[in-house]
Design a protein around this motif. Structure first.
Motif, PDB file in Angstrom:
ATOM      1  N   ARG A 167       0.822  -1.206   0.000  1.00 28.03           N
ATOM      2  CA  ARG A 167       0.000   0.000   0.000  1.00 28.03           C
ATOM      3  C   ARG A 167       0.862   1.265   0.000  1.00 28.03           C
ATOM      4  O   ARG A 167       0.513   2.260  -0.633  1.00 28.03           O
ATOM      5  CB  ARG A 167      -0.944  -0.016   1.192  1.00 28.03           C
ATOM      6  CG  ARG A 167      -2.122  -0.978   0.962  1.00 28.03           C
ATOM      7  CD  ARG A 167      -3.052  -1.033   2.122  1.00 28.03           C
ATOM      8  NE  ARG A 167      -4.302  -1.692   1.734  1.00 28.03           N
ATOM      9  CZ  ARG A 167      -5.148  -2.231   2.594  1.00 28.03           C
ATOM     10  NH1 ARG A 167      -4.883  -2.199   3.890  1.00 28.03           N
ATOM     11  NH2 ARG A 167      -6.265  -2.795   2.180  1.00 28.03           N
ATOM     12  N   ILE A 168       1.968   1.231   0.702  1.00 28.95           N
ATOM     13  CA  ILE A 168       2.868   2.382   0.695  1.00 28.95           C
ATOM     14  C   ILE A 168       3.451   2.575  -0.704  1.00 28.95           C
ATOM     15  O   ILE A 168       3.544   3.698  -1.210  1.00 28.95           O
ATOM     16  CB  ILE A 168       3.990   2.194   1.733  1.00 28.95           C
ATOM     17  CG1 ILE A 168       3.405   2.198   3.160  1.00 28.95           C
ATOM     18  CG2 ILE A 168       5.046   3.292   1.600  1.00 28.95           C
ATOM     19  CD1 ILE A 168       4.377   1.777   4.229  1.00 28.95           C
ATOM     20  N   ALA A 169       3.824   1.470  -1.336  1.00 26.84           N
ATOM     21  CA  ALA A 169       4.379   1.536  -2.691  1.00 26.84           C
ATOM     22  C   ALA A 169       3.352   2.073  -3.677  1.00 26.84           C
ATOM     23  O   ALA A 169       3.681   2.876  -4.563  1.00 26.84           O
ATOM     24  CB  ALA A 169       4.852   0.150  -3.126  1.00 26.84           C
ATOM     25  N   GLN A 170       2.108   1.635  -3.520  1.00 25.01           N
ATOM     26  CA  GLN A 170       1.048   2.112  -4.411  1.00 25.01           C
ATOM     27  C   GLN A 170       0.884   3.625  -4.287  1.00 25.01           C
ATOM     28  O   GLN A 170       0.744   4.326  -5.286  1.00 25.01           O
ATOM     29  CB  GLN A 170      -0.263   1.415  -4.052  1.00 25.01           C
ATOM     30  CG  GLN A 170      -1.430   1.792  -4.960  1.00 25.01           C
ATOM     31  CD  GLN A 170      -2.708   1.062  -4.583  1.00 25.01           C
ATOM     32  OE1 GLN A 170      -2.872   0.614  -3.456  1.00 25.01           O
ATOM     33  NE2 GLN A 170      -3.611   0.925  -5.541  1.00 25.01           N
ATOM     34  N   ARG A 171       0.940   4.127  -3.073  1.00 30.50           N
ATOM     35  CA  ARG A 171       0.800   5.571  -2.861  1.00 30.50           C
ATOM     36  C   ARG A 171       1.997   6.331  -3.425  1.00 30.50           C
ATOM     37  O   ARG A 171       1.853   7.438  -3.954  1.00 30.50           O
ATOM     38  CB  ARG A 171       0.646   5.875  -1.365  1.00 30.50           C
ATOM     39  CG  ARG A 171       0.374   7.340  -1.057  1.00 30.50           C
ATOM     40  CD  ARG A 171       0.114   7.532   0.424  1.00 30.50           C
ATOM     41  NE  ARG A 171      -1.140   6.907   0.818  1.00 30.50           N
ATOM     42  CZ  ARG A 171      -2.317   7.522   0.789  1.00 30.50           C
ATOM     43  NH1 ARG A 171      -2.404   8.775   0.360  1.00 30.50           N
ATOM     44  NH2 ARG A 171      -3.407   6.900   1.183  1.00 30.50           N
ATOM     45  N   ALA A 172       3.180   5.716  -3.316  1.00 28.20           N
ATOM     46  CA  ALA A 172       4.392   6.371  -3.808  1.00 28.20           C
ATOM     47  C   ALA A 172       4.560   6.231  -5.315  1.00 28.20           C
ATOM     48  O   ALA A 172       5.393   6.909  -5.924  1.00 28.20           O
ATOM     49  CB  ALA A 172       5.618   5.801  -3.097  1.00 28.20           C
ATOM     50  N   GLY A 173       3.794   5.317  -5.920  1.00 23.43           N
ATOM     51  CA  GLY A 173       3.915   5.087  -7.350  1.00 23.43           C
ATOM     52  C   GLY A 173       5.158   4.304  -7.726  1.00 23.43           C
ATOM     53  O   GLY A 173       5.746   4.509  -8.795  1.00 23.43           O
ATOM     54  N   ILE A 174       5.557   3.387  -6.835  1.00 16.75           N
ATOM     55  CA  ILE A 174       6.741   2.565  -7.083  1.00 16.75           C
ATOM     56  C   ILE A 174       6.399   1.108  -6.770  1.00 16.75           C
ATOM     57  O   ILE A 174       5.291   0.805  -6.320  1.00 16.75           O
ATOM     58  CB  ILE A 174       7.934   3.020  -6.201  1.00 16.75           C
ATOM     59  CG1 ILE A 174       7.567   2.918  -4.707  1.00 16.75           C
ATOM     60  CG2 ILE A 174       8.364   4.432  -6.559  1.00 16.75           C
ATOM     61  CD1 ILE A 174       8.697   3.279  -3.766  1.00 16.75           C
TER      62      ILE A 174
END
Length: 202
Positions: free
Chosen positions: A44-51
């Motif tokens: 979920r953190i990656a999804q928000r960061a776009g990575i």
């Protein structure tokens, strides 16, 4: 309320690596503030960061290491903001006012960061240690004011704990009442403690 010692050595990192870590930390802050600690997964953190989640794993071994970095960076950022207000303050009363007002204004300007740190400390059990460190810092300021004759006689431990409790309530109050006049709130809170500690001339 203060930086801890969980910071990671910054030497040897390229500008791109440093920027990427900062991006991940900010995404983690937003995810924690919105979803809470339990749901703040690398995915979920990656999804928000776009990575990709794998890129987070490249920079942070596990969730705990990332959470440690979030707490360290938020607390360091807060300390810098408060130090800017304290700089140039003359006398212990002025310093105390600057610390209180600086904290309130920081909470108002960056509410997600305070929520994120609260989520992490509650989940990881770091709150007690951080609380004792903050009380110790406040005690030192209060005792210094007493030693210099600017503050009246009182229990520095009790006053420091009371001050910390008042500051800990700030993020919740600002979140519950988004229309709060932040400047007036900061001034009133600072005045309350100024009157509580200041020596009264008879």
């Amino acid at each position: 309320m203060r930086p801890n010692d969980r910071s990671v050595d910054q030497k040897g990192r390229s500008f791109i690596e440093t920027a990427r870590r900062a991006q991940i930390v900010e995404a983690a802050v937003d995810t924690l503030a919105e979803l809470g600690y339990a749901k703040a997964s690398f995915a979920r953190i990656a999804q928000r960061a776009g990575i990709s989640p794998g890129l987070i794993s490249y920079h942070f071994r596990n969730k705990q290491e990332l959470m440690e970095q979030v707490v360290t960076e938020v607390n360091a950022d807060m300390e810098r903001a408060i130090e800017e207000r304290v700089e140039g303050a003359e006398g212990h009363v002025a310093v105390l006012r600057a610390v209180i007002e600086g904290f309130v204004h920081y909470c108002a300007a960056r509410p997600a960061r305070l929520v994120a740190v609260g989520q992490i400390e509650g989940a990881e059990g770091w709150g007690a240690q951080e609380r004792e460190q903050s009380i110790g810092d406040f005690e030192q300021l209060l005792r210094s004011g007493q030693d210099d004759g600017e503050f009246r006689s009182f229990s520095s431990r009790l006053m420091a704990a009371t001050l910390l409790a008042a500051l800990e309530a700030v993020p919740t109050e600002l979140h519950a009442r988004p229309d709060t006049d932040v400047r007036a709130y900061a001034d009133e809170l600072a005045t309350t403690f100024e009157l509580a500690v200041r020596k009264v001339d008879h």
